[in-house]
Design an enzyme around this catalytic site. Structure first.
Site, short mmCIF file in Angstrom:
data_model
loop_
_atom_site.label_atom_id
_atom_site.label_comp_id
_atom_site.label_asym_id
_atom_site.label_seq_id
_atom_site.Cartn_x
_atom_site.Cartn_y
_atom_site.Cartn_z
CE1 TYR A 163 -3.87 2.25 0.48
CE2 TYR A 163 -2.55 3.29 2.19
CZ TYR A 163 -3.65 3.30 1.35
OH TYR A 163 -4.52 4.36 1.38
CG ASP A 194 5.56 3.75 1.12
OD1 ASP A 194 5.79 4.52 2.06
OD2 ASP A 194 4.42 3.55 0.66
CE LYS A 212 0.65 5.59 7.76
NZ LYS A 212 -0.79 5.61 7.94
C1 LIG Z 1 3.13 2.46 3.51
C2 LIG Z 1 2.23 3.62 3.24
N1 LIG Z 1 2.52 4.46 2.24
C3 LIG Z 1 1.78 5.53 1.96
C4 LIG Z 1 0.65 5.81 2.70
C5 LIG Z 1 -0.18 7.01 2.36
O1 LIG Z 1 -0.05 7.98 3.32
P1 LIG Z 1 -1.20 9.10 3.51
O2 LIG Z 1 -2.37 8.38 4.12
O3 LIG Z 1 -0.56 10.11 4.40
O4 LIG Z 1 -1.49 9.64 2.16
C6 LIG Z 1 0.30 4.98 3.75
C7 LIG Z 1 -0.90 5.27 4.57
O5 LIG Z 1 -1.33 4.52 5.39
C8 LIG Z 1 1.10 3.85 4.04
O6 LIG Z 1 0.78 3.01 5.02
#
Ligand SMILES: Cc1ncc(COP(=O)(O)O)c(C=O)c1O
Length: 434
Positions: free
Chosen positions: A146, A241, A269
């Protein structure tokens, strides 16, 4: 900790208004059944309180940002100080420059940093940067990985179905076919299949993007290293990521924790402890494609945003990172998380329930499964998701705020008393399930 519902409470009235005025009655994809009309008013440390004064031990933690707990005094103080100086400038400011410096010190792959507001933007831009830098059109991501809600990310991410590699299953309506064609999907933790896909598409692949800890699936030994080697060999960028893992598994994130250094990495986060900011970090030469003085050149990657580098969020970030640098932070996060995980597994064993707590200490998920090895998205799909969801509802009934069937985030504010209460609630919840 009673959470009995009061009829016509102010909470219920607000919940009804939410359903009237918010599309879908909620903020994103997360909603609870009508028996749980939760509307929150404050958080303090490891606890969160509803407008009706019900308190919960929080394991959602804002979906991950609150690594220090709610309203940490150092973060509150930094934000208040900055708020009185001004909330946004759209240009260079001291907190954001110092935050960039700290990120470069902390993150192995980081030579320079670019700030955005959300994790979605961070991964979106990291992929654009990779395409601009390599001049190639496609990206490879992993099944079940994700990366936020942009079109390139919502591919075989949350489909709940097994993908026929490398053709993605779009997770949302409204994604143009051209985007679907530009994404390849591979199975996480399967280096052989991934290598074959990379080799078949190497001329057109700009980047391989992954969560180094994919949701709660640990990378198998040599998987990350193998990806590092093949991407380097083929001139493809490797993007970690680290929106979840950054400043969480270790101060230097998953790259420090697992010992593999990518070309680019994305953060969000925990970076700013609950204020909206995210970032892309990486090698200077690659990040240079975002230099606005390159405008008009074929490799220029446009990156802009009204709140990029926002001083309020940056001040929160500096205060958060300062706390995370204290001695013992990461041993504590891992030990609290591991005790919860092993504790829940132990209780399940004594009740003859097939359950596994997966992940790393600071972030984990409970799966109901008989399977010994859980390494791939398909293994997660094979678990009893309905039971996982019902377990979450039972925990909510017992004063733990969780997203049913999803991850638990541990913070530095979770105490010994919280661990004891959590395990007690987990035992009652598991008994109720049985
Ligand atoms: C691994 C990962 N990347 C990207 C995102 C996207 O972040 P945002 O919700 O701040 O757009 C998330 C969100 O949970 C995530 O868990």
């Amino acid at each position: 900790m009673s959470i009995a519902k009061t009829a016509h409470s102010s909470q219920e009235a607000l919940w009804e208004k939410a359903n009237r005025y918010l599309a879908g009655g909620t903020l994103g994809t997360f909603f609870l059944p009508p028996a749980f009309t939760l509307v929150f008013k404050r958080g303090q440390g490891s606890h969160i309180e509803t407008v009706d004064g019900q308190t919960y031990i929080d394991y959602v933690m804002g979906s991950g940002p609150l690594i220090l707990g709610h309203a940490h005094p150092a973060v509150v103080e930094a934000v208040q100080r900055q708020a009185s100086l001004g909330s946004t400038f759209y240009y260079l400011n001291e907190p954001v420059i110092l935050l960039a410096e700290e990120m470069v010190k902390a993150i192995p792959c980081a030579e320079t940093v670019k700030f955005v507001s959300t994790g979605t933007e961070a991964t979106f831009h990291a992929l654009r940067i990779a395409r601009a830098y390599t001049g190639r059109p496609k990206i490879l991501k992993f099944e079940g990985g994700y990366h936020g809600v942009h079109d390139y990310s919502l591919m075989s991410a949350v489909s709940g179905r097994v993908t026929t590699y490398p053709t993605p299953i779009p997770d949302s309506a409204g994604i143009p076919p051209g985007v679907v064609e530009s994404v390849l999907i591979a199975p996480f933790n399967d280096l052989e299949t991934t290598t074959a896909i990379i080799e078949a598409h190497q001329q057109e692949l700009a980047a391989v993007i992954l969560e180094p800890l994919q949701r709660v699936l640990k990378p198998q030994p040599q998987f990350l290293q193998g990806l590092r080697e093949i991407t380097r060999d083929k001139g493809i960028l490797l993007i970690f990521d680290e929106v979840v893992t950054g400043f969480r598994l270790a101060y230097g994130g998953a790259q420090e924790y697992y010992g593999v250094v990518p070309d680019l990495a994305t953060y969000g986060k925990a970076l700013t402890g609950g204020y909206p900011m995210a970032a892309i970090a990486g090698k200077q030469e690659i990040m240079a494609v975002t230099d606005p003085r390159k405008k008009g050149k074929p490799d220029y990657a446009y990156l802009s945003g009204t709140l990029n580098g926002n001083p309020l969020a940056a001040a929160a970030g500096l205060a958060t990172l300062e706390q995370l640098r204290q001695e013992g932070t990461y041993s504590r996060l891992h030990s609290v998380g591991n005790r919860l995980q092993r504790g829940i597994e132990e209780i399940a064993r004594s009740l003859h329930l097939p359950l596994k707590a997966l992940g790393e200490g600071p972030v984990f998920q409970v799966l109901f499964t008989e399977q010994e090895r859980i390494e791939r998205y398909q293994d997660v799909l094979a678990a009893d998701a309905d039971k996982g969801y019902r377990f979450g509802l039972e925990l909510l009934r017992r004063g733990l705020y969780v997203t049913p069937g999803q991850k638990f985030y541990v913070s530095l504010a979770h105490s010994e008393a919280d661990i004891a209460k959590t395990l007690e609630a987990a035992e009652e919840a598991l008994k109720a399930l049985r």
